[in-house]
Design an enzyme around this catalytic site. Structure first.
Site, PDB file in Angstrom:
ATOM      1  N   LYS A   1       0.731  -1.226  -0.017  1.00 23.53           N
ATOM      2  CA  LYS A   1      -0.026   0.023   0.134  1.00 23.53           C
ATOM      3  C   LYS A   1       0.797   1.398  -0.023  1.00 23.53           C
ATOM      4  O   LYS A   1       2.067   1.208   0.524  1.00 23.53           O
ATOM      5  CB  LYS A   1      -0.959  -0.021   1.250  1.00 23.53           C
TER       6      LYS A   1
ATOM      7  N   ALA B   1      10.444  -3.304   6.011  1.00 20.68           N
ATOM      8  CA  ALA B   1      10.527  -2.179   6.607  1.00 20.68           C
ATOM      9  C   ALA B   1      10.549  -1.087   5.814  1.00 20.68           C
ATOM     10  O   ALA B   1      11.314  -0.041   5.989  1.00 20.68           O
ATOM     11  CB  ALA B   1      11.866  -2.249   7.713  1.00 20.68           C
TER      12      ALA B   1
ATOM     13  N   GLY C   1       7.601   1.038   4.463  1.00 20.21           N
ATOM     14  CA  GLY C   1       6.715   1.694   4.783  1.00 20.21           C
ATOM     15  C   GLY C   1       5.420   1.501   3.794  1.00 20.21           C
ATOM     16  O   GLY C   1       4.635   2.260   3.354  1.00 20.21           O
TER      17      GLY C   1
ATOM     18  N   GLY D   1       3.723  -1.680   4.033  1.00 21.14           N
ATOM     19  CA  GLY D   1       2.975  -2.680   4.678  1.00 21.14           C
ATOM     20  C   GLY D   1       2.971  -4.053   4.154  1.00 21.14           C
ATOM     21  O   GLY D   1       2.239  -4.915   4.381  1.00 21.14           O
ATOM     22  N   GLY D   2       4.279  -4.409   4.027  1.00 19.26           N
ATOM     23  CA  GLY D   2       4.470  -5.882   3.705  1.00 19.26           C
ATOM     24  C   GLY D   2       4.219  -7.010   4.518  1.00 19.26           C
ATOM     25  O   GLY D   2       3.628  -8.018   4.192  1.00 19.26           O
ATOM     26  N   GLY D   3       4.685  -6.706   5.469  1.00 23.75           N
ATOM     27  CA  GLY D   3       4.315  -7.590   6.884  1.00 23.75           C
ATOM     28  C   GLY D   3       2.785  -7.594   7.096  1.00 23.75           C
ATOM     29  O   GLY D   3       2.367  -9.058   7.353  1.00 23.75           O
TER      30      GLY D   3
ATOM     31  N   ALA E   1       0.417  -7.394   4.721  1.00 29.67           N
ATOM     32  CA  ALA E   1       0.114  -8.104   3.654  1.00 29.67           C
ATOM     33  C   ALA E   1       0.310  -9.703   3.612  1.00 29.67           C
ATOM     34  O   ALA E   1      -0.725 -10.387   3.675  1.00 29.67           O
ATOM     35  CB  ALA E   1       0.714  -7.564   2.352  1.00 29.67           C
TER      36      ALA E   1
ATOM     37  N   ASP F   1      -2.358  -1.744   9.753  1.00 30.30           N
ATOM     38  CA  ASP F   1      -2.459  -2.027   8.330  1.00 30.30           C
ATOM     39  C   ASP F   1      -3.255  -3.339   8.035  1.00 30.30           C
ATOM     40  O   ASP F   1      -3.207  -3.566   6.837  1.00 30.30           O
ATOM     41  CB  ASP F   1      -1.123  -1.801   7.819  1.00 30.30           C
TER      42      ASP F   1
END
Length: 310
Positions: A17, A105, A107, A109-111, A113, A145
């Site tokens: 995102k 890390a 910014g 929102g990979g984690g 997702a 998120d």
């Protein structure tokens, strides 16, 4: 009959995102900040493959640097699987194979997702069939998120960003992302924001008591007008991130000088997002930024949230 009895695994894809608008309130007594943000899900994805197992395990691979990504219960995806099992009474386990494309890390929102994808994948694999509202309730327990990674598209988030309302967005918005090998700590960025506001309180003025998304942002999204949206981009964390990573400022200036309508730090950074006038302009900027030695990616939004794929 569950999917595990028909197929050996379930694959789910969830998007990263961009916060096209982020207003941050003051520090609350509980140590958190109230937010008002406009999220847009973009076509940079995390894939999670869930396979039936007796225990809870995971492995991680991907096209981005993976240093510091845990593969134990510190990982949001594994915690999501355990939470779903505990809530539904499922007594088995799962093995999660996570393929990462969203910067770690960074910014974006990979984690989060990964966690959203794990919820959807395990729910499908185990046949627990939770209603969408229940999945969103569990997502909110995992992180601010995660609910948006489930929803996707474009949405307004308030509170800590987890109370969502879908926002109408017409057309397509093209972005060039410039990533960084070195991530930043989101809590550290918020801490720097508080110090920045204290240092410059005379110039900045009062912190908003109740953050709100500007109406002009919603108008630009509804119109599908990239130029209008460019004029409304805002990220209250940007000054703090640039204070911690001054090397990013020249990159922002380069992207805007070379044709971006506007550039912004994505979330807490350090990923930079450049809004372009269309696909051709984005490809031109991607080539220019790559030639300057940066890792540059062309993505578009909005795209759907976490979904089962083939």
């Amino acid at each position: 009959m569950t999917l595990a009895e028909i197929f050996p695994s379930v694959r789910v894809r969830a998007p990263g995102k961009i916060n096209v608008f982020l207003q941050v309130g003051g520090l609350d007594d509980d140590g958190y900040h109230e937010l008002a943000t406009a999220f847009q899900a973009v076509s940079l994805y995390e894939d999670v493959v869930a396979t039936y197992a007796d225990d809870f395990t995971m492995a991680v691979n991907g096209s981005v640097p993976l240093e510091g990504v845990p593969v134990d219960d510190r990982n949001l995806a594994l915690r999501a699987a355990r939470l779903l099992a505990a809530e539904t009474g499922y007594e088995g386990g799962v093995h999660l194979e996570v393929h990462k494309q969203v910067p770690v890390a960074g910014g974006m929102g990979g984690g989060s997702a990964d966690a959203a994808a794990a919820l959807v994948a395990c729910d499908a694999l185990w046949g627990t069939e939770l209603p969408t509202g229940e999945l969103h309730r569990l997502a909110a327990r995992l992180g601010a998120d995660v609910p948006f990674a489930l929803m996707g598209g474009t949405a307004i988030g308030v509170g800590r960003g987890d109370r969502l309302s879908p926002a109408l967005a017409r057309g397509r918005f093209d972005w060039v992302l410039v990533t960084s090998e070195e991530g930043v700590s989101t809590p550290a960025v918020y801490g720097e924001l508080d110090r920045h506001r204290e240092r410059h309180r005379v110039d900045i003025g009062p912190v908003p008591a109740v953050p709100q998304v500007d109406a002009d942002v919603l108008h630009a999204l509804r119109a599908g007008d990239a130029r209008m949206l460019a004029s409304t981009l805002r990220n209250d964390l940007q000054a703090a991130t640039l204070q911690m990573r001054p090397d990013l400022a020249p990159v922002l200036e380069l992207g805007e000088r070379e044709g971006a309508l506007a550039g912004i730090v994505s979330g807490s950074g350090p990923t930079l997002a450049f809004l372009c006038g269309g696909p051709e302009e984005a490809i031109d900027l991607q080539v220019t930024m790559s030639a300057a030695g940066h890792v540059a990616l062309h993505v578009h939004g909005p795209v759907p949230g976490a979904r089962v794929v083939g």
